[in-house]
Design a protein around this motif. Structure first.
Motif, mmCIF file in Angstrom:
data_model
loop_
_atom_site.group_PDB
_atom_site.id
_atom_site.type_symbol
_atom_site.label_atom_id
_atom_site.label_comp_id
_atom_site.label_asym_id
_atom_site.label_seq_id
_atom_site.Cartn_x
_atom_site.Cartn_y
_atom_site.Cartn_z
ATOM 1 N N SER A 388 0.882 -1.309 -0.010
ATOM 2 C CA SER A 388 0.023 0.095 0.065
ATOM 3 C C SER A 388 1.017 1.520 0.161
ATOM 4 O O SER A 388 1.802 1.374 0.683
ATOM 5 C CB SER A 388 -1.068 0.078 1.242
ATOM 6 O OG SER A 388 -1.564 1.103 1.200
ATOM 7 N N GLY A 389 0.432 2.324 -0.917
ATOM 8 C CA GLY A 389 1.400 3.256 -0.899
ATOM 9 C C GLY A 389 2.588 3.360 -1.866
ATOM 10 O O GLY A 389 3.362 4.296 -1.967
ATOM 11 N N ALA A 390 2.602 2.471 -2.581
ATOM 12 C CA ALA A 390 3.834 2.083 -3.650
ATOM 13 C C ALA A 390 3.862 2.970 -4.694
ATOM 14 O O ALA A 390 4.614 3.405 -5.186
ATOM 15 C CB ALA A 390 3.958 0.662 -3.776
ATOM 16 N N GLY A 391 2.543 3.541 -4.894
ATOM 17 C CA GLY A 391 2.509 4.346 -6.183
ATOM 18 C C GLY A 391 1.373 3.878 -7.191
ATOM 19 O O GLY A 391 1.547 4.165 -8.623
ATOM 20 N N LYS A 392 0.964 2.506 -7.032
ATOM 21 C CA LYS A 392 0.398 1.911 -7.994
ATOM 22 C C LYS A 392 -0.880 2.787 -8.817
ATOM 23 O O LYS A 392 -0.964 3.098 -9.900
ATOM 24 C CB LYS A 392 -0.156 0.658 -7.567
ATOM 25 C CG LYS A 392 0.550 -0.402 -6.741
ATOM 26 C CD LYS A 392 0.242 -1.449 -6.451
ATOM 27 C CE LYS A 392 -0.799 -1.407 -5.314
ATOM 28 N NZ LYS A 392 -0.327 -1.023 -3.902
ATOM 29 N N SER A 393 -1.814 3.298 -7.748
ATOM 30 C CA SER A 393 -3.013 3.962 -8.206
ATOM 31 C C SER A 393 -2.390 5.446 -8.920
ATOM 32 O O SER A 393 -2.888 5.927 -9.879
ATOM 33 C CB SER A 393 -3.814 4.559 -7.216
ATOM 34 O OG SER A 393 -4.174 3.451 -6.628
ATOM 35 N N THR A 394 -1.296 6.023 -8.528
ATOM 36 C CA THR A 394 -0.501 7.182 -9.022
ATOM 37 C C THR A 394 -0.330 6.853 -10.474
ATOM 38 O O THR A 394 -0.450 7.711 -11.293
ATOM 39 C CB THR A 394 0.703 7.475 -8.264
ATOM 40 O OG1 THR A 394 0.160 7.544 -6.848
ATOM 41 C CG2 THR A 394 1.248 8.683 -8.685
ATOM 42 N N LEU A 395 0.122 5.518 -10.792
ATOM 43 C CA LEU A 395 0.572 5.335 -11.963
ATOM 44 C C LEU A 395 -0.477 5.380 -12.950
ATOM 45 O O LEU A 395 -0.717 6.181 -14.001
ATOM 46 C CB LEU A 395 1.189 4.290 -12.152
ATOM 47 C CG LEU A 395 1.605 3.587 -13.420
ATOM 48 C CD1 LEU A 395 2.538 4.022 -14.134
ATOM 49 C CD2 LEU A 395 1.935 1.932 -13.209
HETATM 50 P P1 ATP Z 1 -3.072 1.197 -2.207
HETATM 51 O O1 ATP Z 1 -2.425 0.031 -2.787
HETATM 52 O O2 ATP Z 1 -3.114 1.369 -0.793
HETATM 53 O O3 ATP Z 1 -4.010 1.739 -2.941
HETATM 54 P P2 ATP Z 1 -1.258 2.597 -4.054
HETATM 55 O O4 ATP Z 1 0.056 1.949 -4.266
HETATM 56 O O5 ATP Z 1 -1.876 2.638 -5.200
HETATM 57 O O6 ATP Z 1 -1.592 2.236 -2.532
HETATM 58 P P3 ATP Z 1 -0.863 5.525 -4.355
HETATM 59 O O7 ATP Z 1 -2.400 5.877 -4.099
HETATM 60 O O8 ATP Z 1 -0.325 5.577 -5.864
HETATM 61 O O9 ATP Z 1 -0.553 3.999 -3.769
HETATM 62 O O10 ATP Z 1 -0.091 6.562 -3.453
HETATM 63 C C1 ATP Z 1 1.208 6.677 -3.529
HETATM 64 C C2 ATP Z 1 1.669 7.838 -2.566
HETATM 65 O O11 ATP Z 1 1.376 9.046 -2.829
HETATM 66 C C3 ATP Z 1 1.290 7.593 -1.124
HETATM 67 O O12 ATP Z 1 2.134 7.840 -0.206
HETATM 68 C C4 ATP Z 1 0.053 8.490 -0.865
HETATM 69 O O13 ATP Z 1 -0.167 8.827 0.323
HETATM 70 C C5 ATP Z 1 0.243 9.471 -1.711
HETATM 71 N N1 ATP Z 1 -0.771 10.145 -2.437
HETATM 72 C C6 ATP Z 1 -1.844 9.340 -3.127
HETATM 73 N N2 ATP Z 1 -2.759 10.273 -3.621
HETATM 74 C C7 ATP Z 1 -2.405 11.534 -3.193
HETATM 75 C C8 ATP Z 1 -3.166 12.813 -3.396
HETATM 76 N N3 ATP Z 1 -4.209 13.075 -4.019
HETATM 77 N N4 ATP Z 1 -2.234 13.822 -2.747
HETATM 78 C C9 ATP Z 1 -1.381 13.677 -2.006
HETATM 79 N N5 ATP Z 1 -0.552 12.478 -2.004
HETATM 80 C C10 ATP Z 1 -1.298 11.388 -2.460
#
Ligand code: ATP
Length: 600
Positions: A388-395
């Motif tokens: 969780s928080g690795a950046g997957k959704s950000t991608l």
């Molecule tokens: P998960 O499996 O829990 O969904 P993830 O791998 O998809 O996690 P991301 O959502 O990409 O993780 O988040 C990556 C980092 O960016 C995290 O540290 C998160 O706190 C941060 N983050 C995500 N969305 C935002 C936002 N809108 N504004 C600021 N920081 C964010």
């Protein structure tokens, strides 16, 4: 670079904010002309009445005069009254029409503009608050455009006309009055400024009440599950009381101002009349003239009184349109370039991320993606796993160009996303998010969101491919059944299959899939899995993988941690490698059945 939405600093209390409204009013010259003509006729008719009264008093009431001789005066007076009545009705109709029209146009313009803004704007401005602005601020504006503006114009015309006519009747008395009236304005201006400040904070308090109520009611199940009803009621109660205290301050000031205005203006008039009475006694003025003068004085005093009252309304509207203006002035950081590069046609669906670094604007110290490079060939399925928080959704966010990276480049079929039109990019992507979004309309319209021009047969075909046709047929009105607010009438698995059907209907070359298994039992999971497989067939797929089945079926797995790729390969090779993937897999698989296992 993810640019901040550019919000120019605006002084919301400036009356010049009202020019925004003029831009909307101007679009209706015919109605505006009709309103102004009706307004002018009504004002003239009102001002004519004291003239008639003067004639009536001077000629009509003398003892022994001929009853027939006074008839024309009264007929004339009745005529003026008739004109006044009709003109007033027309004025009311046209002015109110403009008010309603302007607010309708304003609401549409603001909503249309808001829909173009990027997510950064909505992170900085709460959607619930914006929604309440759209309703409450526009209601304030409506009040001003539909009522106060016409009151102001009418009273300004009558005030000035009244003064001119008074002058022609009794110059000395009028001169005296004009001397005292400006003196009465000084405290009014001073107090007006205070009222303005207080009414602004009163409005802000009410807006935040709306936001608070919407937030709590929207999460009613959580509130009740945690038995926080009385705490929430108390919290809201405190906020209401604060709003009331501010409103009390405002009405107290307003009340004081009203007393001052009436006292000063009518006091001044009484003194002037005293002088007038002396002039009548000495024979310098006729009884009719003094009657007309009194009538005018009442009109003028009433006009000024109303003007000071509507001044407050104008201030409130200035605040409201200042905020509307602010919303309209917000510029999206993500925009199509002047001359966007067209994406190649037919689409292939190849994606390339080249040394991408990205920080969320609200978290400038932590990179969400760091020097991230990934090539996805057309038709390839890449599973993305990581903690969780690795950046997957950000991608996913970056691939859809909701944000722009500060460094590096993302290309779709060879075209950098920043050179293409975001609409064209998104038209080539279908998304199945982790949280399925269902709108409060029918199932048919919900699936059609993927492609609004799809026929009902095509929607059914998509539903079948998503294994959603079974439950859709069983709903009370079939595919036409209403889904309830946010799809509350469906189960988690059903919502997900609806979202998959929507993505199937979209028929886009690239698929972004955020698998979610948390809401599913094994039967729904099997159906969702089957639905996903038919969706992924023949498309480039990036899938945030939570299921072992997906991971195994993927052409490639990439393991992310801290915004970077830490490993890449097939399931077996990654397990053999013994790194983060092996650890994640061990943690998840040991406690789950293999077909339910989650690795992310
Ligand atoms: P998960 O499996 O829990 O969904 P993830 O791998 O998809 O996690 P991301 O959502 O990409 O993780 O988040 C990556 C980092 O960016 C995290 O540290 C998160 O706190 C941060 N983050 C995500 N969305 C935002 C936002 N809108 N504004 C600021 N920081 C964010």
């Amino acid at each position: 670079m993810a640019t901040k939405p550019d919000l120019p600093p605006l002084d919301q209390r400036k009356l010049s904010n009202l020019t925004l409204l003029w831009g909307f009013v101007r679009a209706y010259p015919a109605q505006l002309g009709a309103a102004l003509i009706a307004l002018a006729i009504a004002a003239l008719a009102t001002l004519a009445i004291p003239r008639g009264l003067k004639q009536v008093v001077d000629n009509g009431f003398a003892a022994g005069s001929d009853p027939a001789a006074i008839a024309p005066y009264f007929w004339g007076l009745l005529g003026v009254v008739a004109v006044l009545a009709v003109a007033t009705a027309f004025r009311f109709y046209f002015v109110s029409w403009i008010g309603e029209r302007v607010v309708a146009d304003l609401r549409k313009a603001v909503q249309r503009h808001l829909l173009t803004l990027d997510p950064v704007f909505f992170e900085e401005n709460r959607p619930a608050e914006i929604a309440s602005r759209l309703t409450s601020d526009t209601a304030v504006i409506e009040q001003v455009v539909a009522t106060s503006a016409s009151l102001a114009l009418r009273n300004a015309a009558m005030g000035l006309g009244g003064i001119l006519l008074m002058f022609s009747e009794a110059p000395k008395l009028t001169g005296l009055m004009l001397l005292v009236i400006p003196l009465t304005m000084l405290p009014i201006i001073f107090l007006g400024r205070r009222v303005r400040n207080v009414s602004r904070s009163s409005q802000d308090r009410i807006a935040s009440l709306g936001t608070m109520a919407a937030e709590v009611l929207g999460a009613i199940k959580i509130v009740q599950a945690f038995t926080q009803e009385s705490r929430e009621a108390a919290r809201f109660g405190t906020a209401v009381e604060t709003a009331f205290a501010t409103a009390k301050k405002r009405i107290l000031l307003r009340a004081g101002m009203t007393a001052l205005v009436i006292g000063l203006i009518f006091g001044a008039i009484t003194l002037v009349l005293w002088q007038g009475a002396l002039d009548v006694i000495s024979g310098r003025l006729s009884g009719g003239t003094i009657a007309a003068f009194i009538f005018y004085a009442v009109i003028v005093a009433g006009a000024f009184g109303t003007l000071t009252e509507v001044y407050g309304d104008f201030m409130r509207a200035a605040g409201a349109s200042g905020r509307m203006r602010e919303l309209l002035a917000a510029r999206a950081g993500i925009r199509a370039p002047e001359r966007p590069t067209p994406l190649p046609s037919p689409a292939r669906g190849a994606l390339a991320l080249d040394k991408v670094t990205f920080h969320y604007p609200s978290r400038p110290e932590d990179a969400a993606l760091l020097d991230f490079s990934l090539d996805v060939a057309a038709g390839e399925t890449v599973a993305i796993v990581g903690p969780s928080g690795a950046g997957k959704s950000t991608l996913f966010q970056l691939v859809q160009r909701f944000y722009d990276p500060e460094h590096g480049q993302i290309r779709l079929d060879g075209v950098p996303l920043t050179s293409a039109d975001p609409e064209e990019i998104r038209a080539r992507i279908a998304v199945v998010p982790q949280e399925s979004v269902i709108f409060a309309t029918s199932a048919l319209e919900n699936i059609r969101y993927g492609r609004p021009d799809a026929s009902e047969d095509e929607v059914w075909a998509a539903a079948r491919a998503a294994h959603a046709d079974g439950f859709l047929r069983d709903l009370p009105d079939g595919i036409h059944s209403y889904m309830g607010e946010a799809g509350t009438r469906l189960s988690g698995g059903q919502r997900q299959r609806m979202a998959i059907a929507r993505a199937i209907l979209r028929d886009a070359p690239i698929l972004l899939l955020d698998e979610a298994t948390s809401a599913l039992d094994s039967e729904s999971e099997r159906l969702v899995q089957a639905a996903l497989e038919s969706l992924m067939h023949g498309r480039t797929t990036l899938v945030i993988a939570h299921r072992l089945a997906t991971v195994r079926n993927a052409d490639r797995i990439i393991v992310m941690d801290g915004g970077r790729i830490v490993a890449e390969g097939t399931h077996d090779r990654l397990i053999a490698g013994g790194g983060l993937y092996a650890k994640l897999a061990r943690l998840q698989f040991e406690t789950s059945r293999p077909d339910e296992a989650q690795v992310a």
